[in-house]
Write a protein that holds these residues in place. Sequence first.
Motif, PDB file in Angstrom:
ATOM      1  N   ASN A   1       0.981  -1.049   0.001  1.00  0.00           N
ATOM      2  CA  ASN A   1       0.103  -0.093  -0.092  1.00  0.00           C
ATOM      3  C   ASN A   1       1.075   1.175   0.100  1.00  0.00           C
ATOM      4  OD1 ASN A   1      -2.734   1.037  -0.089  1.00  0.00           O
ATOM      5  ND2 ASN A   1      -2.629   1.643   2.190  1.00  0.00           N
TER       6      ASN A   1
ATOM      7  N   THR B   1      -4.066   0.974   6.689  1.00  0.00           N
ATOM      8  CA  THR B   1      -3.759  -0.389   6.183  1.00  0.00           C
ATOM      9  C   THR B   1      -2.812  -0.960   7.264  1.00  0.00           C
ATOM     10  OG1 THR B   1      -3.580   0.188   3.915  1.00  0.00           O
ATOM     11  CG2 THR B   1      -2.576  -1.898   4.334  1.00  0.00           C
TER      12      THR B   1
ATOM     13  N   VAL C   1      -0.221   1.209  -6.430  1.00  0.00           N
ATOM     14  CA  VAL C   1      -1.023   0.199  -6.263  1.00  0.00           C
ATOM     15  C   VAL C   1      -1.979   0.542  -4.709  1.00  0.00           C
ATOM     16  CG1 VAL C   1      -1.023  -2.225  -5.399  1.00  0.00           C
ATOM     17  CG2 VAL C   1       0.644  -1.459  -6.562  1.00  0.00           C
ATOM     18  N   GLU C   2      -1.602   1.607  -4.567  1.00  0.00           N
ATOM     19  CA  GLU C   2      -2.317   2.204  -3.012  1.00  0.00           C
ATOM     20  C   GLU C   2      -3.741   1.969  -3.285  1.00  0.00           C
ATOM     21  OE1 GLU C   2      -2.437   6.314  -0.658  1.00  0.00           O
ATOM     22  OE2 GLU C   2      -0.771   6.128  -2.058  1.00  0.00           O
ATOM     23  N   ALA C   3      -4.661   1.309  -2.372  1.00  0.00           N
ATOM     24  CA  ALA C   3      -5.946   1.274  -2.469  1.00  0.00           C
ATOM     25  C   ALA C   3      -6.553   1.965  -1.303  1.00  0.00           C
ATOM     26  CB  ALA C   3      -6.224  -0.214  -2.127  1.00  0.00           C
ATOM     27  N   PHE C   4      -5.879   2.107  -0.143  1.00  0.00           N
ATOM     28  CA  PHE C   4      -6.630   3.033   1.102  1.00  0.00           C
ATOM     29  C   PHE C   4      -5.345   3.790   1.634  1.00  0.00           C
ATOM     30  CE2 PHE C   4      -8.062  -1.530   1.523  1.00  0.00           C
ATOM     31  CZ  PHE C   4      -9.342  -1.339   1.275  1.00  0.00           C
TER      32      PHE C   4
END
Length: 115
Positions: free
Chosen positions: A63, A76, A68-71
């Motif tokens: 993350n 995380t 690719v950072e989702a949150f």
Amino acid sequence: GKHRIVIPCLGRFKEEYEKVSKLYMNNKIRTTKYTLLNFLPRNLFEQFHRVANLYFLFLVVLNWVPLVEAFQKEITMLPLVAVLAIIAVKDGLEDYSKYKMDKQINNLLTKVYSR
């Protein structure tokens, strides 16, 4: 054969006891896993031997990659930090109770048979 030398730590034998006792290990019981200096590194080392903790660490590291950072990065990390903290507190309390039991056993009075 093998023989054993017992020197009382009293009175006139005190100097001889101190001289001879430096040559041998003491017989104190120690069942604790940690000391104050090695608690954090050793505990983290043992916790990251668990596959689940490695998985959560992988998600945290992943993350932090901008593509690719989702949150949010901090969100995380929360599950991993919470699990590590809870297990560390549990391990610390267990080890402290072992320390108290060892101290109690090591301070028991003993009887030595002497003709």
